[in-house]
Design a protein around this motif. Structure first.
Motif, mmCIF file in Angstrom:
data_model
loop_
_atom_site.group_PDB
_atom_site.id
_atom_site.type_symbol
_atom_site.label_atom_id
_atom_site.label_comp_id
_atom_site.label_asym_id
_atom_site.label_seq_id
_atom_site.Cartn_x
_atom_site.Cartn_y
_atom_site.Cartn_z
ATOM 1 N N GLY A 10 0.792 -1.224 0.000
ATOM 2 C CA GLY A 10 0.000 0.000 0.000
ATOM 3 C C GLY A 10 0.825 1.274 0.000
ATOM 4 O O GLY A 10 0.286 2.368 0.085
ATOM 5 N N LYS A 11 2.152 1.129 -0.108
ATOM 6 C CA LYS A 11 3.049 2.284 -0.160
ATOM 7 C C LYS A 11 3.717 2.337 -1.530
ATOM 8 O O LYS A 11 4.071 1.306 -2.106
ATOM 9 N N ASN A 12 3.900 3.539 -2.048
ATOM 10 C CA ASN A 12 4.632 3.730 -3.292
ATOM 11 C C ASN A 12 6.119 3.745 -2.940
ATOM 12 O O ASN A 12 6.643 4.724 -2.443
ATOM 13 N N GLN A 13 6.786 2.615 -3.161
ATOM 14 C CA GLN A 13 8.163 2.414 -2.731
ATOM 15 C C GLN A 13 9.119 2.594 -3.911
ATOM 16 O O GLN A 13 8.999 1.918 -4.918
ATOM 17 N N ILE A 51 20.603 10.440 -12.051
ATOM 18 C CA ILE A 51 21.013 9.478 -11.025
ATOM 19 C C ILE A 51 21.004 10.136 -9.646
ATOM 20 O O ILE A 51 20.513 9.560 -8.677
ATOM 21 N N GLN A 52 21.510 11.348 -9.550
ATOM 22 C CA GLN A 52 21.513 12.059 -8.263
ATOM 23 C C GLN A 52 20.088 12.319 -7.778
ATOM 24 O O GLN A 52 19.797 12.164 -6.585
ATOM 25 N N ALA A 53 19.194 12.697 -8.679
ATOM 26 C CA ALA A 53 17.793 12.919 -8.302
ATOM 27 C C ALA A 53 17.165 11.621 -7.802
ATOM 28 O O ALA A 53 16.417 11.618 -6.821
ATOM 29 N N GLY A 54 17.461 10.508 -8.464
ATOM 30 C CA GLY A 54 16.958 9.211 -8.023
ATOM 31 C C GLY A 54 17.482 8.839 -6.642
ATOM 32 O O GLY A 54 16.734 8.344 -5.795
ATOM 33 N N GLU A 55 18.759 9.086 -6.413
ATOM 34 C CA GLU A 55 19.351 8.798 -5.094
ATOM 35 C C GLU A 55 18.668 9.628 -3.999
ATOM 36 O O GLU A 55 18.435 9.133 -2.898
ATOM 37 N N ARG A 56 18.344 10.880 -4.302
ATOM 38 C CA ARG A 56 17.640 11.724 -3.318
ATOM 39 C C ARG A 56 16.238 11.183 -3.042
ATOM 40 O O ARG A 56 15.788 11.161 -1.894
ATOM 41 N N LEU A 57 15.541 10.734 -4.087
ATOM 42 C CA LEU A 57 14.193 10.192 -3.898
ATOM 43 C C LEU A 57 14.209 8.919 -3.053
ATOM 44 O O LEU A 57 13.265 8.652 -2.311
ATOM 45 N N LEU A 58 15.285 8.135 -3.163
ATOM 46 C CA LEU A 58 15.381 6.920 -2.356
ATOM 47 C C LEU A 58 15.405 7.221 -0.864
ATOM 48 O O LEU A 58 15.033 6.382 -0.047
ATOM 49 N N LEU A 59 15.848 8.413 -0.500
ATOM 50 C CA LEU A 59 15.952 8.793 0.911
ATOM 51 C C LEU A 59 14.619 9.240 1.512
ATOM 52 O O LEU A 59 14.494 9.324 2.734
ATOM 53 N N LEU A 60 13.639 9.524 0.661
ATOM 54 C CA LEU A 60 12.340 9.974 1.149
ATOM 55 C C LEU A 60 11.499 8.787 1.617
ATOM 56 O O LEU A 60 11.582 7.706 1.045
ATOM 57 N N PRO A 61 10.677 8.995 2.643
ATOM 58 C CA PRO A 61 9.806 7.889 3.072
ATOM 59 C C PRO A 61 8.766 7.589 1.995
ATOM 60 O O PRO A 61 8.322 8.493 1.282
ATOM 61 N N PRO A 62 8.393 6.314 1.854
ATOM 62 C CA PRO A 62 7.358 5.967 0.876
ATOM 63 C C PRO A 62 6.046 6.678 1.198
ATOM 64 O O PRO A 62 5.721 6.903 2.361
ATOM 65 N N GLN A 63 5.321 7.028 0.149
ATOM 66 C CA GLN A 63 4.003 7.646 0.324
ATOM 67 C C GLN A 63 2.930 6.585 0.137
ATOM 68 O O GLN A 63 3.183 5.528 -0.453
ATOM 69 N N GLY A 73 -0.305 16.071 -3.299
ATOM 70 C CA GLY A 73 0.938 15.338 -3.094
ATOM 71 C C GLY A 73 0.937 14.413 -1.894
ATOM 72 O O GLY A 73 1.987 13.926 -1.484
ATOM 73 N N SER A 74 -0.235 14.132 -1.321
ATOM 74 C CA SER A 74 -0.289 13.291 -0.131
ATOM 75 C C SER A 74 -0.135 11.803 -0.440
ATOM 76 O O SER A 74 0.064 11.003 0.459
ATOM 77 N N ASN A 75 -0.243 11.440 -1.713
ATOM 78 C CA ASN A 75 -0.024 10.054 -2.102
ATOM 79 C C ASN A 75 0.626 10.025 -3.482
ATOM 80 O O ASN A 75 0.831 11.065 -4.092
ATOM 81 N N SER A 76 0.950 8.830 -3.979
ATOM 82 C CA SER A 76 1.816 8.765 -5.149
ATOM 83 C C SER A 76 1.620 7.459 -5.907
ATOM 84 O O SER A 76 1.014 6.526 -5.425
ATOM 85 N N HIS A 79 3.968 6.999 -11.867
ATOM 86 C CA HIS A 79 4.024 8.153 -12.759
ATOM 87 C C HIS A 79 4.395 9.434 -12.001
ATOM 88 O O HIS A 79 5.137 10.268 -12.510
ATOM 89 N N VAL A 80 3.895 9.561 -10.789
ATOM 90 C CA VAL A 80 4.276 10.694 -9.948
ATOM 91 C C VAL A 80 5.783 10.628 -9.667
ATOM 92 O O VAL A 80 6.494 11.621 -9.749
ATOM 93 N N THR A 81 6.270 9.416 -9.358
ATOM 94 C CA THR A 81 7.700 9.234 -9.086
ATOM 95 C C THR A 81 8.539 9.613 -10.302
ATOM 96 O O THR A 81 9.561 10.292 -10.169
ATOM 97 N N THR A 82 8.128 9.191 -11.481
ATOM 98 C CA THR A 82 8.869 9.525 -12.700
ATOM 99 C C THR A 82 8.937 11.031 -12.907
ATOM 100 O O THR A 82 9.996 11.590 -13.191
ATOM 101 N N ASN A 83 7.811 11.694 -12.730
ATOM 102 C CA ASN A 83 7.799 13.146 -12.893
ATOM 103 C C ASN A 83 8.663 13.836 -11.843
ATOM 104 O O ASN A 83 9.379 14.792 -12.150
ATOM 105 N N ARG A 84 8.630 13.356 -10.603
ATOM 106 C CA ARG A 84 9.472 13.930 -9.552
ATOM 107 C C ARG A 84 10.954 13.729 -9.870
ATOM 108 O O ARG A 84 11.780 14.609 -9.652
ATOM 109 N N LEU A 85 11.293 12.558 -10.366
ATOM 110 C CA LEU A 85 12.675 12.257 -10.723
ATOM 111 C C LEU A 85 13.173 13.213 -11.800
ATOM 112 O O LEU A 85 14.228 13.835 -11.663
#
Length: 106
Positions: A10-13, A51-63, A73-76, A79-85
């Motif tokens: 149930g989390k976008n990991q 790659i750096q943007a992806g590494e930063r996203l890995l540090l965020l808690p799953p939504q 932005g309360s859930n994800s 496609h949201v992850t791709t756009n954020r990356l």
């Protein structure tokens, strides 16, 4: 290097180098698009920035995962992850890209 996100419990990991995206267990690619470097950025700079943007996203808690994410932005979802990356790397998705399957908000 590959980055993806999956609905895990149930989390976008966010996941780096998933076996389904990278290596001998890679699934067949159903669609793809080349996203060129933003204006003023070389290909090497763009690659490093993504790659750096992806590494930063890995540090965020799953939504919380949502097939239709809320605009606040309360859930994800993937496609949201791709756009954020891409945005975090200084770029954006190619206009008109519409991969097969359910693609809300892409």
């Amino acid at each position: 290097v590959t980055f993806a996100s999956y609905n895990i419990g149930g989390k976008n990991q966010m996941v780096k180098n998933s076996a389904t995206d990278h290596g001998p267990k890679r699934l067949p690619i159903t669609d793809s698009v080349v996203i060129p470097p933003p204006q003023g950025m070389t290909q090497d700079q763009w690659d490093r920035s993504v790659i750096q943007a992806g590494e930063r996203l890995l540090l965020l808690p799953p939504q919380d995962y949502a097939i239709f994410p809320k605009r606040n932005g309360s859930n994800s979802n993937c496609h949201v992850t791709t756009n954020r990356l891409l945005k975090g790397a200084g770029g954006s998705l190619v206009q008109g890209f519409n991969p097969p399957g359910l693609n809300p908000g892409l």
